[in-house]
Write a protein that holds these residues in place. Structure first.
Motif, PDB file in Angstrom:
ATOM      1  N   UNK A 105       0.840  -1.190   0.000  1.00 23.95           N
ATOM      2  CA  UNK A 105       0.000   0.000   0.000  1.00 23.95           C
ATOM      3  C   UNK A 105       0.885   1.253   0.000  1.00 23.95           C
ATOM      4  N   UNK A 106       0.605   2.153  -0.908  1.00 24.42           N
ATOM      5  CA  UNK A 106       1.379   3.389  -1.001  1.00 24.42           C
ATOM      6  C   UNK A 106       0.704   4.527  -0.244  1.00 24.42           C
ATOM      7  N   UNK A 107      -0.589   4.386   0.041  1.00 18.89           N
ATOM      8  CA  UNK A 107      -1.332   5.418   0.765  1.00 18.89           C
ATOM      9  C   UNK A 107      -2.405   4.750   1.605  1.00 18.89           C
ATOM     10  N   UNK A 108      -2.738   5.378   2.713  1.00 23.73           N
ATOM     11  CA  UNK A 108      -3.784   4.845   3.585  1.00 23.73           C
ATOM     12  C   UNK A 108      -5.068   5.635   3.397  1.00 23.73           C
ATOM     13  N   UNK A 109      -6.193   5.000   3.682  1.00 25.22           N
ATOM     14  CA  UNK A 109      -7.479   5.697   3.650  1.00 25.22           C
ATOM     15  C   UNK A 109      -7.797   6.283   5.023  1.00 25.22           C
ATOM     16  N   UNK A 110      -7.563   5.485   6.078  1.00 26.47           N
ATOM     17  CA  UNK A 110      -7.860   5.906   7.442  1.00 26.47           C
ATOM     18  C   UNK A 110      -6.689   5.502   8.337  1.00 26.47           C
ATOM     19  N   UNK A 111      -6.419   6.326   9.315  1.00 23.41           N
ATOM     20  CA  UNK A 111      -5.373   6.037  10.303  1.00 23.41           C
ATOM     21  C   UNK A 111      -5.998   6.092  11.694  1.00 23.41           C
ATOM     22  N   UNK A 112      -5.961   4.964  12.394  1.00 19.37           N
ATOM     23  CA  UNK A 112      -6.379   4.937  13.799  1.00 19.37           C
ATOM     24  C   UNK A 112      -5.138   5.274  14.636  1.00 19.37           C
ATOM     25  N   UNK A 113      -5.147   6.447  15.246  1.00 18.42           N
ATOM     26  CA  UNK A 113      -3.927   6.951  15.867  1.00 18.42           C
ATOM     27  C   UNK A 113      -3.916   6.843  17.384  1.00 18.42           C
ATOM     28  N   UNK A 114      -5.065   6.586  18.002  1.00 23.85           N
ATOM     29  CA  UNK A 114      -5.094   6.430  19.457  1.00 23.85           C
ATOM     30  C   UNK A 114      -6.348   5.667  19.861  1.00 23.85           C
ATOM     31  N   UNK A 115      -6.275   5.048  21.047  1.00 20.44           N
ATOM     32  CA  UNK A 115      -7.452   4.379  21.612  1.00 20.44           C
ATOM     33  C   UNK A 115      -7.880   5.071  22.897  1.00 20.44           C
ATOM     34  N   UNK A 116      -7.379   6.280  23.125  1.00 17.12           N
ATOM     35  CA  UNK A 116      -7.651   7.017  24.358  1.00 17.12           C
ATOM     36  C   UNK A 116      -8.287   8.373  24.053  1.00 17.12           C
ATOM     37  N   UNK A 117      -9.397   8.747  24.668  1.00 17.86           N
ATOM     38  CA  UNK A 117     -10.244   7.952  25.572  1.00 17.86           C
ATOM     39  C   UNK A 117     -11.199   7.042  24.822  1.00 17.86           C
ATOM     40  N   UNK A 118     -11.129   7.094  23.497  1.00 17.59           N
ATOM     41  CA  UNK A 118     -11.941   6.260  22.625  1.00 17.59           C
ATOM     42  C   UNK A 118     -11.125   6.081  21.353  1.00 17.59           C
ATOM     43  N   UNK A 119     -11.422   5.053  20.565  1.00 16.88           N
ATOM     44  CA  UNK A 119     -10.685   4.864  19.321  1.00 16.88           C
ATOM     45  C   UNK A 119     -10.937   6.050  18.396  1.00 16.88           C
ATOM     46  N   UNK A 120      -9.864   6.721  18.005  1.00 19.76           N
ATOM     47  CA  UNK A 120      -9.976   7.914  17.167  1.00 19.76           C
ATOM     48  C   UNK A 120      -9.208   7.722  15.864  1.00 19.76           C
ATOM     49  N   UNK A 121      -9.775   8.255  14.799  1.00 22.01           N
ATOM     50  CA  UNK A 121      -9.264   8.019  13.456  1.00 22.01           C
ATOM     51  C   UNK A 121      -9.195   9.323  12.666  1.00 22.01           C
ATOM     52  N   UNK A 122      -8.364   9.295  11.638  1.00 19.19           N
ATOM     53  CA  UNK A 122      -8.307  10.391  10.679  1.00 19.19           C
ATOM     54  C   UNK A 122      -8.468   9.826   9.278  1.00 19.19           C
ATOM     55  N   UNK A 123      -9.443  10.342   8.536  1.00 17.67           N
ATOM     56  CA  UNK A 123      -9.569   9.995   7.131  1.00 17.67           C
ATOM     57  C   UNK A 123      -8.569  10.819   6.344  1.00 17.67           C
ATOM     58  N   UNK A 124      -7.896  10.195   5.406  1.00 22.60           N
ATOM     59  CA  UNK A 124      -6.837  10.832   4.635  1.00 22.60           C
ATOM     60  C   UNK A 124      -7.421  11.544   3.410  1.00 22.60           C
ATOM     61  N   UNK A 125      -7.979  12.743   3.651  1.00 27.26           N
ATOM     62  CA  UNK A 125      -8.569  13.512   2.559  1.00 27.26           C
ATOM     63  C   UNK A 125      -9.570  14.516   3.084  1.00 27.26           C
ATOM     64  N   UNK A 126     -10.329  15.088   2.160  1.00 26.99           N
ATOM     65  CA  UNK A 126     -11.334  16.079   2.529  1.00 26.99           C
ATOM     66  C   UNK A 126     -12.673  15.405   2.795  1.00 26.99           C
ATOM     67  N   UNK A 127     -13.634  16.190   3.269  1.00 26.81           N
ATOM     68  CA  UNK A 127     -14.985  15.649   3.479  1.00 26.81           C
ATOM     69  C   UNK A 127     -15.580  15.193   2.161  1.00 26.81           C
ATOM     70  N   UNK A 128     -15.312  15.921   1.081  1.00 29.73           N
ATOM     71  CA  UNK A 128     -15.793  15.504  -0.243  1.00 29.73           C
ATOM     72  C   UNK A 128     -15.197  14.150  -0.640  1.00 29.73           C
ATOM     73  N   UNK A 129     -13.929  13.940  -0.307  1.00 25.47           N
ATOM     74  CA  UNK A 129     -13.287  12.656  -0.610  1.00 25.47           C
ATOM     75  C   UNK A 129     -13.938  11.533   0.190  1.00 25.47           C
ATOM     76  N   UNK A 130     -14.292  11.812   1.440  1.00 31.24           N
ATOM     77  CA  UNK A 130     -14.926  10.802   2.270  1.00 31.24           C
ATOM     78  C   UNK A 130     -16.289  10.418   1.702  1.00 31.24           C
ATOM     79  N   UNK A 131     -17.052  11.406   1.280  1.00 32.78           N
ATOM     80  CA  UNK A 131     -18.353  11.146   0.678  1.00 32.78           C
ATOM     81  C   UNK A 131     -18.183  10.364  -0.630  1.00 32.78           C
TER      82      UNK A 131
END
Length: 275
Positions: free
Chosen positions: A244-270
């Motif tokens: 994989x050369x790029x990720x779609x989502x990165x789960x970066x922490x489990x504190x205080x809840x599992x938190x993620x970042x989508x790799x792109x804009x809101x339009x890209x997510x849609x």
């Protein structure tokens, strides 16, 4: 007379002991009962629960995250969170959510409805994920169970493709579920192909780089079909799983809840949700 009686009792007792010992020597040993494998869902296995245990997860301050380009904050939940306060997390800036639906072919999240529908009603883009148990049944059986119990997809722009969560074995010390790298790749491909046949979408794959490269032997290539959601509890996403050369989502922490970042804009997510 009392003395004779005493000697007779002593001899009788001694004989009984000897006979009992001889009988024990000739009695086949009874095997210890086999320990049954824990049932699917006997504990709440959320996305990354085993990765956090095996890869020394530590809390990460979101202010310290190293990102390149736009991102969309999100989160993922399982029954461990119970009834989620979706207005609270919306107020914290979360705009998408993944919800655990199933595990193996014997567990369904009892809080799935509140979590999956609640995230949608508050305005989030949402999706479902399946915790894989590759040693319990084949990939096709688990993909079908997932789709039949909440893991489907619809082209409404608000529903993300289902995710295959594949990580360390929560039920034994065998991290790769007793499968060779070739068998593991075949299992994942069967799950992916079955999900695609059922829904028209390729599933996302959730994993960690360390687990993936160990248990697939860096022998599979899913980059053309399956977006990757990578777990790494650090200030940067780091090396990605094999090819994989790029990720779609990165789960970066489990504190205080599992938190993620989508790799792109809101339009890209849609756009990802719409397929």
């Amino acid at each position: 007379m009392p003395a004779r009686s005493h000697r007779w009792v002593s001899r009788t007792t001694a004989s009984a002991v000897v006979l009992a010992c001889l009988a024990a020597l000739h009695t086949p040993a009874t095997a210890a009962p086999a320990t049954a494998a824990p049932s699917e869902g006997s504990a709440d296995h959320s996305a990354g629960s085993q990765i956090a245990m095996h890869e020394d997860a530590a809390p990460v301050d979101t202010a310290d995250l190293v990102v390149n380009g736009p991102t969309v904050p999100g989160m993922d939940v399982s029954s461990h969170q119970g009834d989620v306060d979706w207005p609270h997390w919306w107020g914290q800036g979360k705009r998408f959510a993944y919800v655990k639906a199933t595990e193996g072919t014997g567990y369904r999240n009892p809080k799935f409805g509140q979590q999956y529908d609640g995230s949608y009603q508050i305005g989030m883009v949402r999706g479902a994920y399946h915790f894989a148990l590759p040693d319990r049944s084949d990939g096709a059986a688990q993909a079908n169970y997932f789709v039949d119990n909440g893991g489907g997809w619809s082209p409404d722009g608000r529903t993300l493709p289902g995710t295959l969560d594949i990580e360390y074995n929560p039920y034994s010390d065998d991290k790769c579920y007793g499968l060779t790298p070739e068998a593991m790749v075949a299992w994942i491909r069967q799950f992916s192909d079955t999900y695609r046949a059922r829904t028209g979408r390729w599933p996302m794959i959730y994993t960690s780089t360390l687990w993936w490269d160990k248990c697939t032997g860096r022998g599979g290539d899913f980059t053309v079909t399956n977006p990757v959601w990578v777990a790494r509890y650090a200030d940067s996403v780091g090396p990605l799983p094999h090819r994989w050369a790029a990720h779609a989502i990165w789960q970066h922490t489990s504190t205080p809840i599992d938190q993620d970042l989508f790799n792109g804009t809101m339009d890209d997510l849609v756009a990802l949700a719409r397929g």
